[in-house]
Scaffold this motif. Structure first.
Motif, PDB file in Angstrom:
ATOM      1  N   HIS A 199     -12.982  52.422  -3.777  1.00 21.10           N
ATOM      2  CA  HIS A 199     -13.316  51.645  -2.574  1.00 21.10           C
ATOM      3  C   HIS A 199     -13.293  52.557  -1.346  1.00 21.10           C
ATOM      4  CE1 HIS A 199     -13.809  47.452  -3.722  1.00 21.10           C
ATOM      5  NE2 HIS A 199     -12.931  47.665  -4.674  1.00 21.10           N
ATOM      6  N   THR A 200     -12.352  53.490  -1.309  1.00 28.14           N
ATOM      7  CA  THR A 200     -12.306  54.448  -0.205  1.00 28.14           C
ATOM      8  C   THR A 200     -13.548  55.322  -0.203  1.00 28.14           C
ATOM      9  OG1 THR A 200      -9.888  54.519  -0.238  1.00 28.14           O
ATOM     10  CG2 THR A 200     -11.021  56.373   0.784  1.00 28.14           C
ATOM     11  N   ALA A 201     -13.986  55.749  -1.367  1.00 30.55           N
ATOM     12  CA  ALA A 201     -15.163  56.609  -1.463  1.00 30.55           C
ATOM     13  C   ALA A 201     -16.415  55.889  -0.978  1.00 30.55           C
ATOM     14  CB  ALA A 201     -15.354  57.073  -2.904  1.00 30.55           C
ATOM     15  N   VAL A 202     -16.570  54.639  -1.363  1.00 29.85           N
ATOM     16  CA  VAL A 202     -17.736  53.869  -0.934  1.00 29.85           C
ATOM     17  C   VAL A 202     -17.702  53.675   0.574  1.00 29.85           C
ATOM     18  CG1 VAL A 202     -18.908  51.644  -1.091  1.00 29.85           C
ATOM     19  CG2 VAL A 202     -18.013  52.733  -3.158  1.00 29.85           C
ATOM     20  N   GLU A 208     -23.152  50.505   1.157  1.00 30.20           N
ATOM     21  CA  GLU A 208     -23.045  49.870  -0.143  1.00 30.20           C
ATOM     22  C   GLU A 208     -23.457  50.797  -1.274  1.00 30.20           C
ATOM     23  OE1 GLU A 208     -22.019  46.431  -0.821  1.00 30.20           O
ATOM     24  OE2 GLU A 208     -21.149  47.064   1.063  1.00 30.20           O
ATOM     25  N   GLU A 209     -23.752  52.060  -0.964  1.00 33.49           N
ATOM     26  CA  GLU A 209     -24.242  52.988  -1.969  1.00 33.49           C
ATOM     27  C   GLU A 209     -23.372  54.237  -2.014  1.00 33.49           C
ATOM     28  OE1 GLU A 209     -28.168  53.855  -0.733  1.00 33.49           O
ATOM     29  OE2 GLU A 209     -28.863  51.783  -0.834  1.00 33.49           O
ATOM     30  N   ILE A 210     -23.328  54.857  -3.183  1.00 34.46           N
ATOM     31  CA  ILE A 210     -22.580  56.097  -3.341  1.00 34.46           C
ATOM     32  C   ILE A 210     -23.201  56.863  -4.502  1.00 34.46           C
ATOM     33  CG2 ILE A 210     -20.892  55.035  -4.908  1.00 34.46           C
ATOM     34  CD1 ILE A 210     -18.774  56.876  -3.665  1.00 34.46           C
ATOM     35  N   ARG A 242     -22.272  49.731  -4.933  1.00 38.58           N
ATOM     36  CA  ARG A 242     -20.806  49.694  -4.827  1.00 38.58           C
ATOM     37  C   ARG A 242     -20.166  49.113  -6.081  1.00 38.58           C
ATOM     38  NH1 ARG A 242     -17.606  45.561  -3.256  1.00 38.58           N
ATOM     39  NH2 ARG A 242     -19.416  44.395  -2.544  1.00 38.58           N
ATOM     40  N   GLU A 243     -20.723  48.010  -6.595  1.00 33.94           N
ATOM     41  CA  GLU A 243     -20.132  47.379  -7.777  1.00 33.94           C
ATOM     42  C   GLU A 243     -20.194  48.305  -8.990  1.00 33.94           C
ATOM     43  OE1 GLU A 243     -22.250  46.007  -5.736  1.00 33.94           O
ATOM     44  OE2 GLU A 243     -21.117  44.352  -4.847  1.00 33.94           O
ATOM     45  N   ALA A 244     -21.328  48.986  -9.155  1.00 31.12           N
ATOM     46  CA  ALA A 244     -21.472  49.905 -10.290  1.00 31.12           C
ATOM     47  C   ALA A 244     -20.506  51.068 -10.156  1.00 31.12           C
ATOM     48  CB  ALA A 244     -22.910  50.412 -10.374  1.00 31.12           C
ATOM     49  N   GLY A 245     -20.378  51.612  -8.950  1.00 36.64           N
ATOM     50  CA  GLY A 245     -19.447  52.723  -8.737  1.00 36.64           C
ATOM     51  C   GLY A 245     -18.025  52.333  -9.044  1.00 36.64           C
ATOM     52  N   LEU A 343     -27.663  49.691 -12.138  1.00 36.92           N
ATOM     53  CA  LEU A 343     -26.688  50.464 -11.374  1.00 36.92           C
ATOM     54  C   LEU A 343     -27.175  50.798  -9.971  1.00 36.92           C
ATOM     55  CD1 LEU A 343     -26.058  51.034 -14.468  1.00 36.92           C
ATOM     56  CD2 LEU A 343     -25.084  53.188 -13.695  1.00 36.92           C
ATOM     57  N   ALA A 344     -28.452  51.088  -9.859  1.00 31.10           N
ATOM     58  CA  ALA A 344     -28.975  51.639  -8.617  1.00 31.10           C
ATOM     59  C   ALA A 344     -29.426  50.547  -7.660  1.00 31.10           C
ATOM     60  CB  ALA A 344     -30.139  52.579  -8.924  1.00 31.10           C
TER      61      ALA A 344
END
Length: 361
Positions: A199-202, A208-210, A242-245, A343-344
């Motif tokens: 969550h911190t990374a996102v 909403e993307e990473i 975000r959800e996929a990550g 995912l994307a």
């Protein structure tokens, strides 16, 4: 006389002037300054014009009948909290200004009332109209801010509920597999930390993307310390939502935990490869593989633990197909494939895929 308002709901003026050609004269002076206007007589359908939401209302002395006052009062009462409609009152020089002002303030408490005595210089009048259009613009900006805040609150509420549901699920499944309170504490804490990290990374990615590489690096970094890379990751540079990550990071954490306890990472020479690829035949399909080597001989467990159950369920839901899990003697394997669109946030073009080489520092 009707002039069509512009696209904005707040940038046109409704003029109520029943006497002679007052409506035409006022409208003409405003049109010269590029102000959209509707001029109406007292016998026109006032309610219909008010329903179109004029930004400013101009009312001459002669239009102040009880019916007009009541109609405008009803319109103003229906305004949202952010809206304070400017109403210009053009009075005759001989009018009882104080009495009329008190009566209208009582009838229209939610309006921005501006009183002028005729004759009024056209330039003064037009400047006053423009100034109040700016006031309406600021009010509209307040409205937009309120709406954004409301949407953010709804989104925050939704995300908090999802996070709490995830935490609850992690706790119950960890508790079922724990042999002691200490083991429960350690496993539960590390799983929560994995959830927090992604969550911190996102958040730091700014939306909403990473990138999938960032998710992988963040998750394996604590286990590749002291200049050793026991978990090597590689694959094309793609962006995931975000959800996929979050899902991939949590599954990766579970696989790492299992490898440390029972698999390749429980031995000094053990290694793990995490590879994701895009199908050459169909660039819309992604395949993710976890492969262990150099660990103790692998024995399939007699019962399915939390990690395996979670990985099967989470990856299956994310990729749309059940992952293949193999307890091969030379190393545990997990492989899953599915549409990249799962995912994307948007379809990735082949030109954006660049092979990422392992870090063997």
């Amino acid at each position: 006389m009707n002039i069509i308002p512009t696209e904005s709901e707040l940038d046109w003026v409704l003029v109520l002037a029943p006497f002679r050609k007052d409506a035409e004269y006022i409208a003409a002076s405003l049109r010269e300054q590029k102000v959209a206007v509707k001029g109406v007589k007292a016998d026109d359908n006032l309610l219909q014009h008010l329903a179109l939401s004029p930004g400013i209302i101009v009312v001459t002395h002669e239009a102040l009948t009880s019916e007009v006052v009541a109609a405008i009062a009803e319109h103003l009462a229906e305004q949202p909290d952010w809206s304070e409609v400017p109403v210009f009152i053009l009075l005759e020089r001989t009018a009882a200004v104080a009495r009329i002002r008190n009566q209208l303030r009582a009838s229209w408490p939610d309006a921005r009332l501006l009183f002028y005595t005729r004759p009024i210089a056209p330039l003064e009048f037009v400047n006053a109209i423009h100034s109040n259009m700016l006031v309406r613009l600021r009010q509209r900006q307040v409205r937009d801010s309120i709406e954004r805040e409301r949407e953010l609150r709804l989104e925050l509420n939704h995300r908090v509920k999802n996070i709490l549901a995830s935490v609850t699920s992690i706790f119950h499944m960890t508790r079922r597999g724990a042999a002691s309170v200490d083991e429960l504490t350690i496993d539960f804490t590390t799983r929560l930390q994995a959830l927090s990290n992604v969550h911190t990374a996102v958040f730091e990615a700014g939306g909403e993307e990473i990138s999938l590489s960032a998710v992988m690096d963040l998750t394996v970094a604590p286990y590749n310390s002291d200049g050793m890379s026991r978990i090597n990751v590689r694959g094309p540079a793609i962006i995931v939502n975000r959800e996929a990550g979050t899902t991939i990071a949590l599954c990766l954490h579970e696989l790492i935990t299992n490898a440390i306890k029972y698999g390749a990472l429980s031995e000094p020479g053990g290694q793990v490869e995490v590879i994701w690829t895009i199908s050459e035949a169909d660039s819309s399909e992604i395949c993710l593989v976890w492969a262990e080597a150099g660990g103790p001989p692998v024995l399939e467990p007699t019962r399915q633990g939390y990690g395996t159950r979670y990985v099967r369920s989470a990856l299956g839901s994310l990729f749309g197909s059940v992952p293949e899990i193999a307890f091969a003697p030379d190393g545990f394997r997990c492989r899953v494939r599915g549409p990249l669109s799962q995912l994307a946030p948007r379809q990735q073009s082949e030109s954006r895929f660049h092979t990422r080489t392992p870090d063997n520092s």
